[in-house]
Design an enzyme around this catalytic site. Sequence first.
Site, PDB file in Angstrom:
ATOM      1  N   GLY A  68       0.767  -1.237   0.000  1.00 45.97           N
ATOM      2  CA  GLY A  68       0.000   0.000   0.000  1.00 45.97           C
ATOM      3  C   GLY A  68       0.797   1.285   0.000  1.00 45.97           C
TER       4      GLY A  68
ATOM      5  CB  CYS B 170      10.841  -3.762  -6.965  1.00 45.30           C
ATOM      6  SG  CYS B 170      10.166  -5.332  -6.373  1.00 45.30           S
TER       7      CYS B 170
END
Length: 445
Positions: A265, A383
């Site tokens: 989040g 990522c």
Amino acid sequence: MDKARETAIKVLQEVHEKGAYANVALAQALRRTELTDQDRRFVTELVYGTVKAGETLDWILRRYINRPLSKVPPMIREILRLGLYQIFYLDKVPSSAACNTAVDLAKRYGHKGTAGFVNAVLRTAVREPEKAAFPHGKGHATEELALKSQHPLWLVKRWVKEFGFEDTVRLCQFDNESARLCLRANTLRCNREELLEELKACGAEAEASVWTEEGVVVNAHGALDELTPLKEGRAQVQDESSMLVAHVVAPQPGEFVLDCCSAPGGKTTHMAALMENKGRIVAGDIYEHKLARIEENAQRLGISIIETIMLDARDAGGRFKGQADRVLVDAPCSGLGVLRRKPDARWHKEQKEIDALPELQLEILKSAAEAVKPGGVLVYSTCTIERSENQAVVEAFLRGNPAFQLEKTGCFLPCRGEHRQEDMVQLYPQHDGTDGFFIARMRRV
């Protein structure tokens, strides 16, 4: 009994025998064990250092025992790993202390025979360190780099092929550095200057990030649980490169944003802040406990526009067809750009897993694209530093979806945007000094 070392071996057993994440198991152990600040730091060094050394440490251990590691009782194996890590990697710990405390632990968690075994192995390692000399010389450069840098050999070979040997050396070195704590000022409640003053008042040493106007890099701090700005929702833990994603999405107040793979989040709450907590964000994930974490963060940060839903991102298009102004796909990936933050992760990766990911990532991206309104924005991020998961996925998507056009993603980066004009942005740890991250922004015409 040495409480610090005993705590460390219990965490190591959780990680190696039960599959726990090192950071989670360590945090839980530190919360339930009364330790001085110095001992807490020592336990952290022992756990992260031993876990990060991984197969390198086991390679060293095999030089000193004449039986398979699988035949050594699990707790004794952890005691040996911990002892060898101190002997070979911690200069400030006397070898005698490493040996003596290991023997004491072996007596508690084994018997007289295992204590003697531990003593013999570690004393031999102290006396004959040359037995653990890494292979070197012509033909052994890559293997030596893998062992010295504590990375899987298959991964080092992969990087050498992709980046070259010297760049791989720098990448491995970066992975082994201590990751600094990065915070994002919650602009719904404070600005960066106010956050820096609060951190200073808490005794932390921090500086402004050069990447984003909300970012703060903390160079020294106490326990995270005691940092007032975090507890009171004026800051969120988030790496600098991760903060760039919300700026590339560039959501506006009042819009409907779909965040397909939203947990935990950080990017979701960042977008809410950029939207001034006005509009609607639907945050999807396949794990209920991760959705609960998003809700907790949103409540702490004073955000009310986030709706969490159980969502397989491959179904996003069917559920929200043509509805969203902006869609973010922060795709599941190999995570090879964030290995310094997850010391155990490098040993859990497999080549076949990485090779299988692009198919899933493309499937998710295709579905998410169906949720974008005409004129709307689609952002894909990961990522990782794997081209097959990044540029190749976006290129394959664009070939099959002519309604979408790639925008010059680099132009949307804050602070350093004027220096980056790439169509797709790839941050490399060894070049940019941040976590490895990829971002591509597309628009539906």
